[in-house]
Design an enzyme around this catalytic site. Structure first.
Site, PDB file in Angstrom:
ATOM      1  N   CYS A  76      12.215  -5.613  44.069  1.00  0.00           N
ATOM      2  CA  CYS A  76      10.998  -5.210  44.783  1.00  0.00           C
ATOM      3  C   CYS A  76      11.263  -4.022  45.716  1.00  0.00           C
ATOM      4  O   CYS A  76      11.476  -2.925  45.216  1.00  0.00           O
ATOM      5  CB  CYS A  76      10.416  -6.420  45.500  1.00  0.00           C
ATOM      6  SG  CYS A  76       8.662  -6.264  45.748  1.00  0.00           S
ATOM      7  N   ARG A 103       4.480   2.081  44.938  1.00  0.00           N
ATOM      8  CA  ARG A 103       4.483   0.955  45.887  1.00  0.00           C
ATOM      9  C   ARG A 103       3.114   0.261  45.909  1.00  0.00           C
ATOM     10  O   ARG A 103       2.090   0.900  45.706  1.00  0.00           O
ATOM     11  CB  ARG A 103       4.813   1.451  47.300  1.00  0.00           C
ATOM     12  CG  ARG A 103       6.218   2.000  47.419  1.00  0.00           C
ATOM     13  CD  ARG A 103       6.471   2.502  48.822  1.00  0.00           C
ATOM     14  NE  ARG A 103       6.397   1.427  49.801  1.00  0.00           N
ATOM     15  CZ  ARG A 103       6.384   1.622  51.127  1.00  0.00           C
ATOM     16  NH1 ARG A 103       6.428   2.828  51.615  1.00  0.00           N
ATOM     17  NH2 ARG A 103       6.320   0.599  51.941  1.00  0.00           N
ATOM     18  N   ILE A 137       5.355 -10.131  44.938  1.00  0.00           N
ATOM     19  CA  ILE A 137       4.854 -10.088  46.323  1.00  0.00           C
ATOM     20  C   ILE A 137       4.647  -8.623  46.710  1.00  0.00           C
ATOM     21  O   ILE A 137       5.619  -7.875  46.840  1.00  0.00           O
ATOM     22  CB  ILE A 137       5.845 -10.756  47.310  1.00  0.00           C
ATOM     23  CG1 ILE A 137       6.145 -12.197  46.872  1.00  0.00           C
ATOM     24  CG2 ILE A 137       5.288 -10.727  48.730  1.00  0.00           C
ATOM     25  CD1 ILE A 137       7.276 -12.862  47.647  1.00  0.00           C
ATOM     26  N   HIS A 173      10.672 -11.106  42.157  1.00  0.00           N
ATOM     27  CA  HIS A 173      11.692 -11.748  43.007  1.00  0.00           C
ATOM     28  C   HIS A 173      12.380 -12.900  42.277  1.00  0.00           C
ATOM     29  O   HIS A 173      11.998 -14.062  42.468  1.00  0.00           O
ATOM     30  CB  HIS A 173      11.024 -12.294  44.272  1.00  0.00           C
ATOM     31  CG  HIS A 173      10.589 -11.248  45.224  1.00  0.00           C
ATOM     32  ND1 HIS A 173      11.358 -10.845  46.294  1.00  0.00           N
ATOM     33  CD2 HIS A 173       9.469 -10.504  45.263  1.00  0.00           C
ATOM     34  CE1 HIS A 173      10.723  -9.902  46.960  1.00  0.00           C
ATOM     35  NE2 HIS A 173       9.575  -9.670  46.364  1.00  0.00           N
ATOM     36  N   GLU A 175      15.036 -14.315  42.860  1.00  0.00           N
ATOM     37  CA  GLU A 175      15.695 -15.226  43.808  1.00  0.00           C
ATOM     38  C   GLU A 175      14.749 -16.331  44.282  1.00  0.00           C
ATOM     39  O   GLU A 175      15.178 -17.303  44.896  1.00  0.00           O
ATOM     40  CB  GLU A 175      16.273 -14.436  44.997  1.00  0.00           C
ATOM     41  CG  GLU A 175      15.288 -13.929  46.033  1.00  0.00           C
ATOM     42  CD  GLU A 175      14.464 -12.714  45.594  1.00  0.00           C
ATOM     43  OE1 GLU A 175      14.588 -12.289  44.428  1.00  0.00           O
ATOM     44  OE2 GLU A 175      13.684 -12.215  46.422  1.00  0.00           O
TER      45      GLU A 175
HETATM   46  N1  GLN Z   1       5.476  -3.569  49.382  1.00  0.00           N
HETATM   47  C1  GLN Z   1       6.866  -3.425  49.696  1.00  0.00           C
HETATM   48  C2  GLN Z   1       7.252  -1.944  49.714  1.00  0.00           C
HETATM   49  O1  GLN Z   1       6.474  -1.131  49.340  1.00  0.00           O
HETATM   50  C3  GLN Z   1       7.734  -4.191  48.721  1.00  0.00           C
HETATM   51  C4  GLN Z   1       7.385  -5.655  48.782  1.00  0.00           C
HETATM   52  C5  GLN Z   1       8.532  -6.585  48.520  1.00  0.00           C
HETATM   53  O2  GLN Z   1       9.700  -6.218  48.581  1.00  0.00           O
HETATM   54  N2  GLN Z   1       8.205  -7.845  48.320  1.00  0.00           N
HETATM   55  O3  GLN Z   1       8.315  -1.601  50.114  1.00  0.00           O
END
Ligand code: GLN
Length: 202
Positions: A76, A103, A137, A173, A175
């Protein structure tokens, strides 16, 4: 095998637990010099802009050198940091993996979700493609992959995990799911690169 988890912010502890469960010795990396003593690194999720601020110019440069030499896996925000090109907004990437990444690409509605994707058969998974639970997320989207980049997992039409040389990146994710296969694939990658060996990038 000694694996570092960048522990400046974000969900580094879930990675630590998973890697330990798989038998790795884990170092929580808070200072640049700790990078000298590890065989591979996980860059966790969090907020990539905040990571950049906390790293500072020196930390960023040190990390840039590290990712050229040793296996690194970004999830992420970590995937965003490893990219060559970052959008929404534009920000610096370490250039370890030839992808353009956007992003917060799923908007408010799909902000966070658990979906079923596919772990493909690839250089890091010798089994036939199979379902994989994926936790997203505020996830980024990989909009473009360069020619040397291998797709290792998909969700619908999206490429959600990729590999180039000794670098792996996932927009979800792993994990946070029970399934250990993605972390195992990264540990195997460290194994094939061998501690302290230099392997040419793809
Ligand atoms: N939205 C975050 C970013 O742009 C990433 C989100 C995450 O790591 N769960 O850096």
């Amino acid at each position: 095998m000694r694996v570092g988890v960048l522990a400046l912010q974000g969900d580094f502890d879930a990675h630590r637990r998973r890697l330990e469960e798989l038998g790795a010795e884990v170092v929580l990396v808070k200072k640049p010099e700790q990078l000298d003593a590890i065989d591979g690194l996980v860059i966790p999720g969090g907020e990539s802009g905040t990571f950049l601020k906390l790293l500072g110019e020196d930390g960023f440069e040190k990390l840039k050198q590290f990712v050229r030499l040793k296996p690194t896996f970004g999830t992420c925000a970590g995937a965003i940091l490893l990219a060559t090109e970052v959008e929404n907004p534009k920000q610096a990437g370490l250039g370890a993996i030839d992808i353009r990444i956007r992003r917060n690409a799923y908007g408010r509605q799909l902000d966070s979700s658990i979906r079923e994707g596919r772990l493909l058969q690839s250089s890091v998974n010798n089994k036939p493609a199979s379902p994989l639970e994926m936790v997203f997320i505020r996830a980024p989207k990989i909009e473009h992959v360069g020619t040397g980049v291998e797709v290792i997992a998909t969700e619908g039409d999206d490429k959600v995990a990729v590999r180039q040389g000794r670098t792996m990146a996932a927009t979800f994710h792993p994990e946070l799911s029970e399934d250990t296969r993605v972390h195992q694939a990264f540990l195997d990658l460290i194994g094939t690169c061998g501690p302290h060996t230099l392997v040419r990038r793809l």
